[in-house]
Design a protein around this motif. Structure first.
Motif, short mmCIF file in Angstrom:
data_model
loop_
_atom_site.label_atom_id
_atom_site.label_comp_id
_atom_site.label_asym_id
_atom_site.label_seq_id
_atom_site.Cartn_x
_atom_site.Cartn_y
_atom_site.Cartn_z
N MET A 132 191.96 125.70 119.33
CA MET A 132 191.74 124.50 118.50
C MET A 132 192.30 123.27 119.21
O MET A 132 193.42 123.31 119.71
CB MET A 132 192.42 124.66 117.14
N TYR A 143 195.57 118.48 116.96
CA TYR A 143 195.40 117.66 115.76
C TYR A 143 196.78 117.22 115.27
O TYR A 143 197.79 117.87 115.56
CB TYR A 143 194.70 118.45 114.65
N ILE A 199 193.00 120.72 107.43
CA ILE A 199 192.20 121.87 107.86
C ILE A 199 192.61 123.11 107.08
O ILE A 199 191.76 123.88 106.61
CB ILE A 199 192.38 122.11 109.38
N LYS A 259 186.03 129.11 108.70
CA LYS A 259 186.86 129.17 109.91
C LYS A 259 187.45 127.79 110.20
O LYS A 259 186.92 126.77 109.76
CB LYS A 259 186.04 129.66 111.09
N ASP A 260 188.51 127.78 111.00
CA ASP A 260 189.17 126.51 111.36
C ASP A 260 188.19 125.56 112.05
O ASP A 260 188.21 124.35 111.80
CB ASP A 260 190.35 126.77 112.30
N THR A 261 187.36 126.10 112.94
CA THR A 261 186.42 125.25 113.68
C THR A 261 185.40 124.61 112.74
O THR A 261 185.01 123.45 112.91
CB THR A 261 185.69 126.06 114.76
N ALA A 266 187.21 121.85 110.75
CA ALA A 266 187.40 120.65 111.57
C ALA A 266 186.09 119.87 111.71
O ALA A 266 186.07 118.63 111.63
CB ALA A 266 187.92 121.03 112.95
N LYS A 267 184.98 120.59 111.85
CA LYS A 267 183.66 119.95 111.99
C LYS A 267 183.32 119.12 110.76
O LYS A 267 182.94 117.95 110.87
CB LYS A 267 182.61 121.03 112.22
#
Length: 266
Positions: A1, A4, A12, A22-24, A27-28
């Motif tokens: 990641m 941040y 997040i 998911k974390d990704t 974040a998106k």
């Protein structure tokens, strides 16, 4: 990641905890929503990726709380509404109750429609009581800390609590709701300060004026006025030539006299 900030990592985590994404992915959606968690979650559940809550599951939950399935197949009355709010751990005397009513577009206190119930929970991605409990807790924490959400719920409360057939809000109801919104113990914002008990004085002021019904403009402007007084209790921003409702203009003068302010007033 990618790196941040501490705040962004919290946002997040909040997104992931609520959506199970998911974390990704979190974040998106947060980046696309300028790190507005509420907006990001709403966009996520409206997207193909989020898929929203199961319509059939939410309908089943709605059906289980109907008071009179034969007479009102698409409505939940007060008895069913009270049971439902209790099951999702929302108290009647907290702002989160009004936040839930706004989310589900309740037409009046203690009443839900199938359309509002279905749309509100589906967009929120909640198709089980457990998820609804989590969302209610999320609302409880966000309302006092997110001004836009607070204002949306606050303004929705005016038509929600208005007596049928009336344009204005009865003073007794308005004062009760002000004490709810402007008291932190009940999920609101603290308006009384050490220097000035704004909430107590506002209600005292209106009682002296005869407990008149509250119109929509005054109701909405009180929340704006509240935030400005918290920014500057000395009222340096106030002008007698401003566009405030007359009751707030008179209240400012009343407060200045009560505090013994030495401001020049025309």
């Amino acid at each position: 990641m990618p790196p941040y900030s501490g705040l962004q990592k919290q946002q997040i985590a909040q997104f992931v905890n609520f959506t199970q994404a998911k974390d990704t992915v979190a974040a998106k959606f947060l980046k696309a929503s300028r790190w507005n968690v509420e907006e990001a979650i709403d966009v996520y559940f409206q997207s193909p990726q989020g898929a929203g809550g199961s319509t059939s599951a939410i309908n089943k939950i709605f059906d289980s709380y109907r008071d009179s399935p034969e007479d009102n197949p698409d409505g939940i009355g007060i008895e069913g509404a009270m049971k439902f709010l209790g099951d999702i751990q929302v108290q009647l005397d907290e702002v989160a109750c009004l936040g839930t009513a706004e989310l589900l577009k309740s037409p009046s206190m203690g009443e839900f429609t199938r359309e509002g119930f279905l749309n509100g929970w589906r967009v929120s991605g909640c198709d089980t009581i457990e998820k609804m409990i989590i969302h209610a807790g999320n609302l409880r924490s966000r309302i006092p800390t997110q001004p836009d959400l607070f204002r949306r719920v606050y303004r929705y409360t005016f038509p929600l609590c208005r007596m049928q057939g009336q344009r204005n809000l009865q003073f007794e109801i308005a004062s009760e709701q002000w004490r709810l919104f402007f008291t932190p113990d009940q999920g609101g914002i603290q308006w009384n300060t050490t220097a000035t008990p704004w909430l107590d004085w506002w209600i005292e002021f209106l009682e002296e004026r005869g407990k008149k019904p509250v119109n929509k403009d005054l109701w909405e402007q009180v929340e704006v006025f509240m935030r400005k007084t918290l920014d500057d209790e000395r009222l340096g921003w106030w002008s007698a030539d401003g566009a405030w409702p007359g009751a707030l203009d008179d209240f400012v003068v009343w407060v200045q006299k009560k505090r013994g302010d030495k401001m020049e007033m025309e």
